[in-house]
Design a protein around this motif. Structure first.
Motif, short mmCIF file in Angstrom:
data_model
loop_
_atom_site.label_atom_id
_atom_site.label_comp_id
_atom_site.label_asym_id
_atom_site.label_seq_id
_atom_site.Cartn_x
_atom_site.Cartn_y
_atom_site.Cartn_z
N THR A 1 0.94 -1.32 0.08
CA THR A 1 0.08 0.00 -0.07
C THR A 1 0.86 1.15 -0.07
N THR A 2 1.86 1.34 0.90
CA THR A 2 2.56 2.35 0.94
C THR A 2 3.52 2.59 -0.44
N ASP B 1 2.83 1.60 -3.32
CA ASP B 1 1.94 2.22 -4.29
C ASP B 1 1.62 3.76 -4.23
N ALA B 2 1.45 4.03 -2.98
CA ALA B 2 1.28 5.36 -2.80
C ALA B 2 2.53 6.25 -3.15
N HIS B 3 3.63 5.81 -2.84
CA HIS B 3 4.93 6.62 -3.17
C HIS B 3 4.98 6.74 -4.57
#
Length: 266
Positions: free
Chosen positions: A234-235, A237-239
């Motif tokens: 999740t992190t 993909d956010a980055h």
């Protein structure tokens, strides 16, 4: 020992004064850029600039090639040395065999060859570095020359190793990852923060602690942290979403993330 330098760049800037401080005498400095030679000579006791690569009448015993790797053959093809001088290069990747072969081709007199490679990053114009804790990697074609270079190295550093050309090349590769690539990642971090109006200073405590942990650990992998280490998709993909307008940085992020995940989540 009487010494001359061929090259006046980043390494010569620090090594020449260190040799003088250890009691050796720098006679001459040659550089394709005369101003660079003059700048280095201005920091030495009584060295002089040398305008050509003919050192036939030089009083020096040791000649240090502190030049870019891709100029080695060009310099050797024009270099004239006194008989039985010692010629060393300071390259992490060029083999001793290459230097020896070139001198066999181009030199009209016998010359001993070797390698005197300080494993450190150097920047011209900065305060002179001391060499006590800088590893010096030594190699030579014969035992007497090896002994002379080891003795010289031990006057500068507490860390002197006899290392083959193959070992030195692998060490230099590791150094590129540890030094050059790491500094480039810091440069990207600087761009990402300053580019969005943030202070790069905010990252300095994190950077210091990261290096402290990595250097203190028996294996830096043991102290790896972050979303790739955790498998936090999740992190990640956010980055990557934040980097959608900076594809070059996104490619590096994905490459580093995949490498970390492969190590810890096979």
């Amino acid at each position: 020992m009487e010494i001359s330098f061929i090259g006046a760049g980043n390494l010569a800037w620090h090594l020449a004064p260190a040799l003088e401080n250890a009691g050796h005498h720098i006679n001459e400095v040659f550089s394709r850029q005369l101003q660079s030679a003059r700048q280095l000579v201005s920091n030495l006791y009584d060295a002089r600039t040398h305008s050509e690569l003919n050192f036939a009448d030089s009083p020096s015993r040791l000649f240090i090639l502190a030049i870019p790797d891709d100029t080695l053959e060009t310099v050797c093809s024009r270099l004239v040395l006194p008989e039985n001088a010692i010629l060393v290069h300071t390259s992490g990747t060029q083999s001793l065999e290459t230097l020896t072969h070139q001198m066999e081709i181009y030199s009209d007199v016998p010359v001993q060859t070797g390698v005197f490679y300080p494993l450190q990053t150097f920047t011209k114009g900065q305060s002179f570095m001391t060499f006590e804790e800088i590893p010096l990697c030594i190699e030579a074609t014969d035992k007497p020359t090896e002994d002379e270079l080891v003795a010289l190295g031990q006057e500068l550093s507490d860390i002197v190793y006899l290392i083959t050309s193959a070992e030195r090349c692998k060490l230099h590769l590791a150094a590129v990852f540890a030094c050059n690539f790491t500094n480039h990642l810091l440069t990207i971090a600087h761009d990402l923060t300053v580019g969005d109006g943030l202070e790069f200073e905010l990252l300095r405590p994190l950077i210091r602690e990261t290096f402290r942990k990595g250097l203190d650990a028996s294996d830096p992998a043991n102290v790896q942290t972050g979303p790739a280490r955790r498998g936090d998709l999740t992190t990640i993909d956010a980055h990557l979403l934040l980097l959608n307008t900076q594809p070059e940085f996104a490619n590096i992020y994905e490459l580093m993330t995949d490498s970390i995940r492969h190590r810890f989540h096979k």
